[in-house]
Design an enzyme around this catalytic site. Structure first.
Site, PDB file in Angstrom:
ATOM      1  CG  ASP A  67      -7.247  -9.094 -31.282  1.00  0.00           C
ATOM      2  OD1 ASP A  67      -8.061  -8.651 -30.592  1.00  0.00           O
ATOM      3  OD2 ASP A  67      -6.818 -10.130 -31.869  1.00  0.00           O
ATOM      4  CG  ASN A 136      -5.566 -18.867 -39.795  1.00  0.00           C
ATOM      5  OD1 ASN A 136      -6.012 -18.755 -38.559  1.00  0.00           O
ATOM      6  ND2 ASN A 136      -5.390 -17.862 -40.531  1.00  0.00           N
ATOM      7  CG  HIS A 138      -6.221 -16.256 -36.056  1.00  0.00           C
ATOM      8  ND1 HIS A 138      -6.639 -15.714 -37.235  1.00  0.00           N
ATOM      9  CD2 HIS A 138      -6.996 -16.287 -35.221  1.00  0.00           C
ATOM     10  CE1 HIS A 138      -7.975 -15.254 -36.814  1.00  0.00           C
ATOM     11  NE2 HIS A 138      -8.109 -15.603 -35.800  1.00  0.00           N
ATOM     12  CD  GLU A 143      -4.135 -14.199 -39.438  1.00  0.00           C
ATOM     13  OE1 GLU A 143      -4.272 -15.575 -39.305  1.00  0.00           O
ATOM     14  OE2 GLU A 143      -5.122 -13.363 -39.530  1.00  0.00           O
TER      15      GLU A 143
HETATM   16  C1  F6R Z   1     -10.291 -11.809 -31.293  1.00  0.00           C
HETATM   17  C2  F6R Z   1      -9.282 -12.516 -31.803  1.00  0.00           C
HETATM   18  C3  F6R Z   1      -9.574 -13.676 -32.549  1.00  0.00           C
HETATM   19  C4  F6R Z   1     -10.552 -14.360 -32.382  1.00  0.00           C
HETATM   20  C5  F6R Z   1     -10.648 -15.636 -33.395  1.00  0.00           C
HETATM   21  C6  F6R Z   1     -11.901 -16.492 -33.431  1.00  0.00           C
HETATM   22  O1  F6R Z   1      -9.902 -10.879 -30.301  1.00  0.00           O
HETATM   23  O2  F6R Z   1      -8.111 -12.295 -31.328  1.00  0.00           O
HETATM   24  O3  F6R Z   1      -8.164 -14.586 -32.402  1.00  0.00           O
HETATM   25  O4  F6R Z   1     -10.688 -15.100 -31.177  1.00  0.00           O
HETATM   26  O5  F6R Z   1     -10.674 -15.095 -34.779  1.00  0.00           O
HETATM   27  O6  F6R Z   1     -13.044 -15.746 -33.542  1.00  0.00           O
HETATM   28  P1  F6R Z   1     -14.544 -16.288 -33.415  1.00  0.00           P
HETATM   29  O7  F6R Z   1     -14.680 -16.408 -32.005  1.00  0.00           O
HETATM   30  O8  F6R Z   1     -15.327 -15.185 -33.938  1.00  0.00           O
HETATM   31  O9  F6R Z   1     -14.665 -17.543 -34.189  1.00  0.00           O
END
Ligand code: F6R
Length: 255
Positions: A67, A136, A138, A143
């Site tokens: 992303d 959440n 995702h 989301e």
């Molecule tokens: C990042 C991504 C997000 C993160 C998720 C967890 O490229 O796609 O889905 O993997 O928000 O983030 P952290 O690792 O910072 O807890």
């Protein structure tokens, strides 16, 4: 889903890096799907160490990231392109032209999403997709929603996600509200998936992901339907799973 116990973040990072290195050693031209965020930082550091030690060679490897924020250029130090360069790519011998990430500056959303799906298809699909997980549920920036998304698309980020990301920005109004992300379908098409999670804050969502109902309100729950998913999580993140569904966790110390 194979859920592997790690003692702490360092152990998790070492185990995850070993899996990625094994993938590249066995298939040097692997297409790696990569993630940003706090979770993979230790994994990337460990991969750099393995590269420095001559244990793994990324010369033929290709990378596609999950992303990117809309509106941030690759020079912006909060963009995911910048994150990947600083935390992995510039420290290893992957060729810059073999690294791909959605173009956050392309305002033509349809064209950008199509372009990204075409890149993944032209590489022959993803061999190993690395994922973190949001509080959440995702994955990528898919989301909670009323249905599972199929392909790369542009999303409005959930308030919880914008709040979580605001720690990286000087002003709240600078926090991007939209992002390009691979779809759930794009992620599920990967041959193998490796999800990493650390800390007590992820315990609840790991339980829902692995042992709860499969539903688009918990996007990561769809991983229960993939045939080759490894989850590596530390003991804090596994706390609730070890309590409520210990049979799902491999390698936990016997007490
Ligand atoms: C990042 C991504 C997000 C993160 C998720 C967890 O490229 O796609 O889905 O993997 O928000 O983030 P952290 O690792 O910072 O807890």
């Amino acid at each position: 889903m194979n859920i592997i116990y790690a003692e702490d973040y360092a152990d998790l990072s070492r185990k995850a890096a070993n899996q990625i290195a094994a993938q590249v050693i066995l298939k040097p031209e692997s297409v790696l799907g990569l993630a940003t965020g706090s979770s993979p930082l230790g994994t990337y550091r460990r991969l750099i160490e393995l590269y420095d030690a001559g244990d793994v060679d990324f010369a033929a490897c290709r990378a596609v990231n999950l992303d990117e924020y809309c509106g941030l250029s690759e020079q912006n130090d909060q963009s995911y392109a910048y994150f990947m360069r600083e935390n992995l790519f510039r420290h290893i011998n992957i060729r810059p032209e073999n690294t791909h990430i959605p173009d956050g500056m392309n305002r033509d959303m349809e064209a950008e999403c199509r372009r990204y799906e075409e890149i993944i298809a032209s590489l022959g699909g993803i061999d190993l997709q690395l994922l973190g997980i949001g509080h959440n549920g995702h994955i990528g920036f898919n989301e909670p929603d009323s249905s599972f998304s199929r392909y790369t698309h542009c999303v409005e980020l959930a308030k919880q996600t914008v709040d979580a990301n605001s720690r990286f920005f000087a002003k709240r109004e600078d926090v991007p509200t939209h992002a390009y992300t691979m779809g759930i379908g794009t992620i599920m098409a990967a041959n193998k998936i490796l999800l990493i999670a650390s800390g007590e804050g992820k315990a609840h969502i790991l339980l829902e992901m692995a042992a709860g109902p499969i539903c688009p309100q918990v996007p990561a729950s769809i991983l229960q339907l993939h045939s080759d998913v490894t989850v590596i999580a530390d003991k804090d993140a596994l706390g609730l799973l070890m309590e409520k569904a210990p049979h799902l966790v491999t390698g936990a110390p016997v007490v």
